[in-house]
Design an enzyme around this catalytic site. Structure first.
Site, PDB file in Angstrom:
ATOM      1  N   SER A 165     -45.334 -39.009 -21.253  1.00 10.98           N
ATOM      2  CA  SER A 165     -45.806 -40.263 -20.648  1.00 10.98           C
ATOM      3  C   SER A 165     -45.296 -41.474 -21.420  1.00 10.98           C
ATOM      4  CB  SER A 165     -47.333 -40.286 -20.569  1.00 10.98           C
ATOM      5  OG  SER A 165     -47.925 -40.470 -21.836  1.00 10.98           O
ATOM      6  N   GLU A 166     -45.335 -41.405 -22.749  1.00 12.69           N
ATOM      7  CA  GLU A 166     -44.888 -42.536 -23.549  1.00 12.69           C
ATOM      8  C   GLU A 166     -43.405 -42.821 -23.343  1.00 12.69           C
ATOM      9  OE1 GLU A 166     -46.582 -44.743 -25.831  1.00 12.69           O
ATOM     10  OE2 GLU A 166     -48.099 -43.969 -24.450  1.00 12.69           O
ATOM     11  N   ILE A 167     -42.600 -41.774 -23.262  1.00 10.31           N
ATOM     12  CA  ILE A 167     -41.161 -41.980 -23.058  1.00 10.31           C
ATOM     13  C   ILE A 167     -40.883 -42.489 -21.656  1.00 10.31           C
ATOM     14  CG2 ILE A 167     -38.954 -40.765 -22.881  1.00 10.31           C
ATOM     15  CD1 ILE A 167     -39.769 -39.134 -25.306  1.00 10.31           C
TER      16      ILE A 167
END
Length: 297
Positions: free
Chosen positions: A51-53
Site C-alpha cells: 500500500s505504501e509503495i
C-alpha cells in the site's frame, strides 16, 4: 529513523501551538476526518508495504482496487518472489511509475532468499531494501508494527507547514523532521502510531481539498511535468506494447506502432535516438529482455 537516545532538545516553533496542544489538536482533527481505507489496521507488513509503495505519487482513490487485486494475485512475499516480472508489471498497469513494481519485486526476491519470506522489523532493515526510502520504511514501522517512527510524506508535510509555518515559504524538510520526530514520540501520539499518522494523513488530504496546497511552501516542492507527450508517457507505452507480446516483438515494430499512436494523438514521431535511449533504460531496469533486436517480456 526513530527518536535518538539522549537527543538534544527540539526547538519547537514558539509562534505556533505548544507541542502538547499540537498533538492533542491533531489527534482530535484526525479522528474527525478519518477515512476508512482498505489497508488500514492491517498487521501484515507486506500488505502495508504494498500500500505504501502504491500510494507514492498516486491518488488514494485509484489505489484501492489495485491494492486488493495485487494482494489477491501475490498474497505473500514468497508469492511475489515466485512471480514472473511480466505478470507483476501487468497487474501494475494503470498505476504508473512502473519502477515501483520492479523495486517491490526485487524486495520480495531478497526477503524470500535471505529473510525466510519476511520483511525486516526495523527501520534500518527496511531502508536497506530496493526502492524503500525513509518515508516508506517509517510507514511500515508505524502502520504494521505499531511503533513510533518519523514518517514525513506529502500530507504529513502539509499539516506541519499549515499549522506551524503558516506564513513561511521554502521550509525545508531539515527543519520539519525534528518536529515530526518530537510529535511522533510525544506520549499521546506514541501510544497509537496508527491513529496519529492516519489522522495527519487525513487532515493533510482535507487541507489540500479546502485551502491552497501547503506543500507548495516546502523547499523541495516541484510541480510535476505533464505526462502526455513526455518521456514517461513513451516509457509507459513501450512497456505496455512489449508486455502485450509474450512471444516478443521487434524493435522496429515497437517504434512503428509508437509513432502511429503518437500521430493519432497529434504529436510528432519519436526519433530513433530517443526511442533507443528509452529502450536502453527499460532494458537496464529489467522491464524486458532483448535478443537479436526482439524485445521479450
Amino acid at each position: 529513523m526513530v527518536r535518538r537516545k539522549n537527543a538534544e532538545p527540539i526547538d519547537w516553533p514558539c509562534e505556533g501551538p505548544a507541542l502538547d496542544d499540537f498533538v492533542t489538536s491533531m489527534l482530535a482533527r484526525g479522528d474527525e476526518l478519518y477515512r476508512d481505507l482498505p489497508w488500514r489496521h492491517v498487521d501484515d507488513p507486506y500488505a502495508v508495504l504494498v500500500s505504501e509503495i502504491m500510494l507514492q505519487q498516486t491518488q488514494v482513490a485509484r489505489v484501492g482496487r489495485f491494492w486488493e487485486r495485487f494482494l489477491s494475485a501475490f498474497p505473500t512475499v514468497d508469492a511475489l518472489a515466485a512471480a514472473a516480472v511480466p505478470d507483476v508489471l501487468e497487474l501494475w498497469q494503470g498505476l504508473g511509475y512502473n519502477r515501483r513494481a520492479l523495486a517491490l519485486k526485487r524486495t520480495a526476491d531478497r526477503c524470500a532468499a535471505e529473510g525466510a519470506g519476511r520483511l525486516p522489523e526495523t527501520y534500518e532493515g527496511l531502508l536497506a531494501l530496493p526502492g524503500i526510502g525513509p518515508a516508506t520504511a517509517a510507514g511500515v514501522v508505524a502502520f504494521a508494527y505499531q511503533r513510533p517512527a518519523v514518517y514525513l510524506e506529502t500530507n504529513v508535510r502539509s499539516v506541519f507547514l499549515h499549522e506551524l509555518f503558516p506564513e513561511e515559504e521554502a521550509v525545508s524538510d531539515k527543519v520539519l523532521l525534528p518536529l515530526v520526530e518530537a510529535a511522533a514520540f510525544h506520549p499521546a501520539a506514541a501510544a497509537d502510531p496508527r491513529r496519529w499518522y492516519y489522522g495527519l494523513l487525513d487532515y493533510g488530504a482535507h487541507l489540500k481539498a479546502t485551502v491552497p496546497n501547503p506543500s507548495r511552501r516546502s523547499a523541495g516542492h516541484s510541480r510535476q511535468s505533464a505526462f502526455e507527450g513526455s518521456r514517461r508517457q513513451k516509457r509507459a507505452w513501450i512497456t505496455r506494447r512489449v508486455l502485450a507480446a509474450p512471444e516478443g516483438v521487434s524493435r522496429a515494430a515497437v517504434l512503428a506502432d509508437l509513432n502511429t499512436a503518437e500521430a493519432a494523438a497529434g504529436r510528432p514521431e519519436v526519433e530513433p535516438p530517443l526511442f533507443d535511449s528509452i529502450v536502453a533504460d527499460l532494458l537496464a531496469e529489467g522491464f524486458f529482455r532483448e535478443e537479436n533486436d526482439t524485445l521479450t517480456p
